[in-house]
Design a protein around this motif. Structure first.
Motif, PDB file in Angstrom:
ATOM      1  N   HIS B 103     -12.271   8.855 -20.008  1.00 31.78           N
ATOM      2  CA  HIS B 103     -13.004   9.429 -21.138  1.00 31.78           C
ATOM      3  C   HIS B 103     -12.316  10.676 -21.673  1.00 31.78           C
ATOM      4  N   LEU B 104     -11.673  11.421 -20.768  1.00 33.58           N
ATOM      5  CA  LEU B 104     -11.049  12.683 -21.185  1.00 33.58           C
ATOM      6  C   LEU B 104      -9.730  12.457 -21.928  1.00 33.58           C
ATOM      7  N   LEU B 105      -9.015  11.384 -21.569  1.00 34.67           N
ATOM      8  CA  LEU B 105      -7.693  11.169 -22.177  1.00 34.67           C
ATOM      9  C   LEU B 105      -7.733  11.121 -23.705  1.00 34.67           C
ATOM     10  N   PRO B 106      -8.638  10.344 -24.332  1.00 33.16           N
ATOM     11  CA  PRO B 106      -8.659  10.313 -25.804  1.00 33.16           C
ATOM     12  C   PRO B 106      -8.926  11.687 -26.413  1.00 33.16           C
ATOM     13  N   ILE B 107      -9.762  12.477 -25.708  1.00 30.38           N
ATOM     14  CA  ILE B 107     -10.068  13.811 -26.230  1.00 30.38           C
ATOM     15  C   ILE B 107      -8.816  14.681 -26.199  1.00 30.38           C
ATOM     16  N   ILE B 108      -8.093  14.627 -25.081  1.00 34.37           N
ATOM     17  CA  ILE B 108      -6.862  15.418 -24.962  1.00 34.37           C
ATOM     18  C   ILE B 108      -5.842  14.972 -26.006  1.00 34.37           C
ATOM     19  N   PHE B 109      -5.715  13.662 -26.183  1.00 35.73           N
ATOM     20  CA  PHE B 109      -4.765  13.145 -27.159  1.00 35.73           C
ATOM     21  C   PHE B 109      -5.142  13.587 -28.569  1.00 35.73           C
ATOM     22  N   ALA B 110      -6.464  13.564 -28.853  1.00 36.86           N
ATOM     23  CA  ALA B 110      -6.913  13.938 -30.190  1.00 36.86           C
ATOM     24  C   ALA B 110      -6.604  15.401 -30.469  1.00 36.86           C
ATOM     25  N   LEU B 111      -6.784  16.245 -29.447  1.00 37.39           N
ATOM     26  CA  LEU B 111      -6.500  17.672 -29.613  1.00 37.39           C
ATOM     27  C   LEU B 111      -5.005  17.916 -29.806  1.00 37.39           C
ATOM     28  N   ARG B 112      -4.186  17.062 -29.215  1.00 38.80           N
ATOM     29  CA  ARG B 112      -2.747  17.291 -29.258  1.00 38.80           C
ATOM     30  C   ARG B 112      -2.144  16.915 -30.607  1.00 38.80           C
ATOM     31  N   GLY B 113      -2.795  15.997 -31.343  1.00 41.59           N
ATOM     32  CA  GLY B 113      -2.262  15.609 -32.645  1.00 41.59           C
ATOM     33  C   GLY B 113      -1.799  14.172 -32.652  1.00 41.59           C
ATOM     34  N   PRO B 114      -1.211  13.722 -33.754  1.00 38.96           N
ATOM     35  CA  PRO B 114      -0.890  12.297 -33.927  1.00 38.96           C
ATOM     36  C   PRO B 114       0.383  11.839 -33.236  1.00 38.96           C
ATOM     37  N   GLU B 115       1.129  12.731 -32.611  1.00 37.69           N
ATOM     38  CA  GLU B 115       2.395  12.307 -31.998  1.00 37.69           C
ATOM     39  C   GLU B 115       2.162  11.329 -30.856  1.00 37.69           C
ATOM     40  N   ASP B 116       3.157  10.490 -30.624  1.00 36.76           N
ATOM     41  CA  ASP B 116       3.058   9.547 -29.520  1.00 36.76           C
ATOM     42  C   ASP B 116       2.994  10.287 -28.191  1.00 36.76           C
ATOM     43  N   ILE B 117       2.193   9.766 -27.301  1.00 32.83           N
ATOM     44  CA  ILE B 117       2.065  10.376 -25.978  1.00 32.83           C
ATOM     45  C   ILE B 117       3.024   9.671 -25.029  1.00 32.83           C
ATOM     46  N   PRO B 118       3.895  10.422 -24.376  1.00 30.44           N
ATOM     47  CA  PRO B 118       4.826   9.759 -23.453  1.00 30.44           C
ATOM     48  C   PRO B 118       4.090   9.129 -22.277  1.00 30.44           C
ATOM     49  N   ASP B 119       4.591   7.989 -21.827  1.00 26.32           N
ATOM     50  CA  ASP B 119       3.960   7.286 -20.704  1.00 26.32           C
ATOM     51  C   ASP B 119       3.873   8.173 -19.466  1.00 26.32           C
ATOM     52  N   SER B 120       4.894   9.026 -19.303  1.00 28.01           N
ATOM     53  CA  SER B 120       4.904   9.871 -18.099  1.00 28.01           C
ATOM     54  C   SER B 120       3.697  10.816 -18.080  1.00 28.01           C
ATOM     55  N   LEU B 121       3.283  11.271 -19.279  1.00 27.47           N
ATOM     56  CA  LEU B 121       2.121  12.163 -19.346  1.00 27.47           C
ATOM     57  C   LEU B 121       0.846  11.407 -18.973  1.00 27.47           C
ATOM     58  N   ILE B 122       0.699  10.210 -19.504  1.00 23.08           N
ATOM     59  CA  ILE B 122      -0.483   9.398 -19.184  1.00 23.08           C
ATOM     60  C   ILE B 122      -0.543   9.127 -17.682  1.00 23.08           C
ATOM     61  N   GLU B 123       0.608   8.797 -17.115  1.00 25.46           N
ATOM     62  CA  GLU B 123       0.635   8.534 -15.671  1.00 25.46           C
ATOM     63  C   GLU B 123       0.276   9.783 -14.867  1.00 25.46           C
ATOM     64  N   ALA B 124       0.735  10.926 -15.352  1.00 25.67           N
ATOM     65  CA  ALA B 124       0.423  12.177 -14.647  1.00 25.67           C
ATOM     66  C   ALA B 124      -1.063  12.473 -14.716  1.00 25.67           C
ATOM     67  N   LEU B 125      -1.669  12.276 -15.907  1.00 23.68           N
ATOM     68  CA  LEU B 125      -3.099  12.545 -16.057  1.00 23.68           C
ATOM     69  C   LEU B 125      -3.938  11.602 -15.203  1.00 23.68           C
ATOM     70  N   ARG B 126      -3.436  10.395 -15.031  1.00 21.31           N
ATOM     71  CA  ARG B 126      -4.178   9.432 -14.205  1.00 21.31           C
ATOM     72  C   ARG B 126      -3.922   9.646 -12.720  1.00 21.31           C
ATOM     73  N   GLY B 127      -3.055  10.571 -12.407  1.00 30.72           N
ATOM     74  CA  GLY B 127      -2.750  10.819 -11.004  1.00 30.72           C
ATOM     75  C   GLY B 127      -1.788   9.814 -10.428  1.00 30.72           C
ATOM     76  N   GLU B 128      -1.145   9.005 -11.297  1.00 29.38           N
ATOM     77  CA  GLU B 128      -0.225   7.984 -10.799  1.00 29.38           C
ATOM     78  C   GLU B 128       1.173   8.545 -10.566  1.00 29.38           C
ATOM     79  N   THR B 129       1.481   9.691 -11.210  1.00 23.04           N
ATOM     80  CA  THR B 129       2.783  10.342 -11.015  1.00 23.04           C
ATOM     81  C   THR B 129       2.537  11.724 -10.431  1.00 23.04           C
ATOM     82  N   PRO B 130       3.054  11.982  -9.259  1.00 21.21           N
ATOM     83  CA  PRO B 130       2.820  13.297  -8.666  1.00 21.21           C
ATOM     84  C   PRO B 130       3.527  14.396  -9.450  1.00 21.21           C
TER      85      PRO B 130
END
Lengths: 129, 142
Positions: B103-130
């Motif tokens: 639920h938080l990811l779309p909010i963070i993305f919306a605040l950041r602006g229209p740029e593409d979000i790198p996969d590494s950031l998404i993985e980090a937010l999900r706790g999949e990348t230490p």
């Protein structure tokens, strides 16, 4: 004898004893006893093994207990997770005792064994010995 | 007679689940330690008295139930189960933390602006990348 009179008596008595002793007196206790002249029969539902415990906060802050022998089981809560265990703090008899212990009665305000005032009731329930 | 033990540093405790019906008996066992005769010295007695009265007080706190309710309040109930009474809800009726992150990811993305979000950031937010000293979520958001 008033409480103040009792303390004065204890102070003078302590001095008389100290003059006969090599020991140094650190504290002394005054016991006030009350006893029926004719002992009535024990209550049908009374039990020396059942005590009500009232736990009070003290200023330190710490906690201190006051115990009621053979607590009346009609004073226990009848619903909730502590039904039959917790003392109903809304009962007038409980409120009266708590007020007397925290605010004093007959000019005397009780304290815990370490001479700390009883401030407010924290919890109250029954214990079985 | 007991000597009050030296406190453990750092402080540690044991969480013990006591059935409510045993509270009057366990409380009475703790109460025995209020007596002066249980302790070696007056100082030990004062420390022991305080500790065992505190334990008797805790018996009436229903602490584990409160902890569970606090954790469930943080997780939040799923919309489908809002009408279920609190004491009838089960753990699966509450959101898990992956749901919350989702639920938080779309909010963070919306605040950041229209740029593409790198996969590494998404993985980090999900706790999949230490995270590491050279790779952390804050750096990638800036």
């Amino acid at each position: 004898m008033s409480p103040a009179g009792g303390l004065a008596f204890m102070s003078s008595w302590r001095g008389l004893v100290e003059s006969l002793s090599d020991a140094v007196c650190l504290d002394s206790d005054l016991l006030v006893r009350w006893k029926e002249t004719t002992e009535p029969a024990a209550g049908v539902s009374s039990s020396v093994l059942r005590q009500g415990v009232l736990i009070f906060s003290t200023p330190t802050p710490d906690l201190a207990t006051i115990r009621i022998p053979s607590i009346d089981q009609a004073l226990l809560e009848t619903s909730g997770p502590y039904a039959g265990i917790a003392i109903d703090q809304t009962q007038p008899a409980v409120i009266a005792l708590v007020n007397a212990l925290t605010s004093g009665a007959a000019g005397v305000e009780p304290c815990d064994p370490f001479v700390l005032d009883l401030v407010a009731l924290s919890t109250a329930y029954v214990e079985l010995f | 007679m007991y000597t009050y033990p030296a406190p453990v540093v750092p402080p540690a405790c044991v969480l013990l689940a006591i059935p409510v019906e045993l509270v009057p008996i366990v409380g009475a066992l703790f109460a025995r330690m209020e007596r002066r005769s249980a302790w070696s010295t007056a100082a030990d007695h004062q420390l022991g008295y305080k500790a065992f009265v505190e334990l008797q007080d805790q018996l009436m706190n229903a602490c584990i139930d409160e902890l569970i309710q606090e954790i469930r309040a943080i997780r939040g109930v799923k919309p489908d189960y809002e009408s279920v009474p609190v004491d009838e809800r089960t753990t699966d009726m509450y959101r898990d933390f992956n749901d919350l992150i989702g639920h938080l990811l779309p909010i963070i993305f919306a605040l950041r602006g229209p740029e593409d979000i790198p996969d590494s950031l998404i993985e980090a937010l999900r706790g999949e990348t230490p995270a590491s000293a050279t790779r952390n979520v804050v750096d990638q958001l800036i």
